[in-house]
Design a protein around this motif. Structure first.
Motif, PDB file in Angstrom:
ATOM      1  N   TRP A  47       0.863  -1.186   0.000  1.00  0.00           N
ATOM      2  CA  TRP A  47       0.000   0.000   0.000  1.00  0.00           C
ATOM      3  C   TRP A  47       0.892   1.225   0.000  1.00  0.00           C
ATOM      4  CZ3 TRP A  47      -4.989  -1.254  -0.555  1.00  0.00           C
ATOM      5  CH2 TRP A  47      -5.386  -2.531  -0.173  1.00  0.00           C
ATOM      6  N   TYR A  84      -3.398  -0.179  -8.451  1.00  0.00           N
ATOM      7  CA  TYR A  84      -4.814   0.163  -8.500  1.00  0.00           C
ATOM      8  C   TYR A  84      -4.978   1.411  -7.637  1.00  0.00           C
ATOM      9  CZ  TYR A  84      -5.478  -4.561 -10.278  1.00  0.00           C
ATOM     10  OH  TYR A  84      -5.418  -5.710 -11.024  1.00  0.00           O
ATOM     11  N   LEU A  85      -5.417   2.515  -8.232  1.00  0.00           N
ATOM     12  CA  LEU A  85      -5.600   3.757  -7.489  1.00  0.00           C
ATOM     13  C   LEU A  85      -6.851   3.687  -6.631  1.00  0.00           C
ATOM     14  CD1 LEU A  85      -4.704   6.315 -10.289  1.00  0.00           C
ATOM     15  CD2 LEU A  85      -3.235   5.469  -8.443  1.00  0.00           C
ATOM     16  N   ASN A  86      -6.745   4.151  -5.409  1.00  0.00           N
ATOM     17  CA  ASN A  86      -7.835   4.125  -4.447  1.00  0.00           C
ATOM     18  C   ASN A  86      -8.814   5.262  -4.754  1.00  0.00           C
ATOM     19  OD1 ASN A  86      -9.490   4.208  -2.211  1.00  0.00           O
ATOM     20  ND2 ASN A  86      -7.827   3.966  -0.743  1.00  0.00           N
ATOM     21  N   ARG A  87     -10.006   4.886  -5.147  1.00  0.00           N
ATOM     22  CA  ARG A  87     -11.069   5.864  -5.407  1.00  0.00           C
ATOM     23  C   ARG A  87     -12.190   5.696  -4.403  1.00  0.00           C
ATOM     24  NH1 ARG A  87      -7.448   8.192  -7.293  1.00  0.00           N
ATOM     25  NH2 ARG A  87      -7.099   8.580  -9.491  1.00  0.00           N
ATOM     26  N   GLY A  89     -12.193   2.670  -2.402  1.00  0.00           N
ATOM     27  CA  GLY A  89     -12.225   1.256  -2.022  1.00  0.00           C
ATOM     28  C   GLY A  89     -13.502   0.575  -2.450  1.00  0.00           C
ATOM     29  N   ASP A  90     -13.571  -0.703  -2.211  1.00  0.00           N
ATOM     30  CA  ASP A  90     -14.750  -1.491  -2.585  1.00  0.00           C
ATOM     31  C   ASP A  90     -15.996  -0.948  -1.902  1.00  0.00           C
ATOM     32  OD1 ASP A  90     -13.136  -3.051  -4.121  1.00  0.00           O
ATOM     33  OD2 ASP A  90     -12.995  -4.688  -2.677  1.00  0.00           O
ATOM     34  N   GLY A 143     -14.579   2.413  -5.431  1.00  0.00           N
ATOM     35  CA  GLY A 143     -13.817   1.396  -6.136  1.00  0.00           C
ATOM     36  C   GLY A 143     -12.347   1.686  -6.328  1.00  0.00           C
ATOM     37  N   TRP A 144     -11.766   0.956  -7.246  1.00  0.00           N
ATOM     38  CA  TRP A 144     -10.345   1.012  -7.564  1.00  0.00           C
ATOM     39  C   TRP A 144     -10.195   1.265  -9.052  1.00  0.00           C
ATOM     40  CZ3 TRP A 144      -7.177   0.797  -3.451  1.00  0.00           C
ATOM     41  CH2 TRP A 144      -7.703   0.265  -2.266  1.00  0.00           C
ATOM     42  N   ASP A 148      -2.933   3.529  -2.169  1.00  0.00           N
ATOM     43  CA  ASP A 148      -3.265   2.778  -3.364  1.00  0.00           C
ATOM     44  C   ASP A 148      -2.771   1.344  -3.211  1.00  0.00           C
ATOM     45  OD1 ASP A 148      -4.331   5.120  -4.674  1.00  0.00           O
ATOM     46  OD2 ASP A 148      -2.263   5.774  -4.924  1.00  0.00           O
ATOM     47  N   TYR A 149      -3.365   0.444  -3.980  1.00  0.00           N
ATOM     48  CA  TYR A 149      -3.088  -0.998  -3.898  1.00  0.00           C
ATOM     49  C   TYR A 149      -2.004  -1.342  -4.916  1.00  0.00           C
ATOM     50  CZ  TYR A 149      -4.314  -6.019  -4.014  1.00  0.00           C
ATOM     51  OH  TYR A 149      -4.316  -7.389  -3.938  1.00  0.00           O
TER      52      TYR A 149
END
Length: 139
Positions: free
Chosen positions: A38, A61-64, A66-67, A71-72, A48-49
């Motif tokens: 992270w 995967y950019l953190n927007r 999270g789930d 989302g990502w 970000d992941y």
């Protein structure tokens, strides 16, 4: 001992007598070694992941949010890999620009080489800052 201090410290924080420490700086890695890391790659202070493959290649995967909360967003491959040993790879904001940089440590000495983030492979490249620490042998 921790239980003895928890109650008074909790009251001090909730009553406003003490303030918490500063949050982690942008670009600071969390998650240790392994395939999942992270770090903040877009400077928005959200972690970000990062997926580190066995080949050393890194995808982000950019953190927007999270789930379930935005989302990502797949940024894709940001590094083709400099080593097949994921333990040698870490990420931190070495340059202070708010984005995570790629740090590679040498086995045995822990000498560190830094690659400054400029968009990554196919997205602007990396700036090799060279060896920034000679390391300390571990034994």
């Amino acid at each position: 001992m921790a239980q003895a201090f928890y109650g008074p410290l909790d009251r001090a924080f909730s009553d406003g007598w003490a303030a918490g420490g500063a949050p982690l700086g942008a670009g600071t890695e969390a998650g240790g070694t392994g395939k999942v890391r992270w770090a903040d790659f877009d400077g928005d202070r959200a972690m970000d992941y990062l997926a580190v493959a066995g080949s050393g290649a890194v995808s982000v995967y950019l953190n927007r949010g999270g789930d379930g909360h935005g989302g990502w967003l797949l940024l894709g491959g940001i590094a083709s890999g400099l080593t097949t040993n994921a333990d040698q790879v870490s990420f931190a904001d070495f340059t202070g620009d708010g984005n995570a940089d790629y740090l590679l440590t040498e086995p045995g000495t822990n000498a560190a080489t830094v690659y400054s983030w400029r968009g990554g492979d196919g997205h602007g490249g990396w700036n090799n800052l060279g060896r920034v620490a000679s390391g300390v042998p571990i034994g």
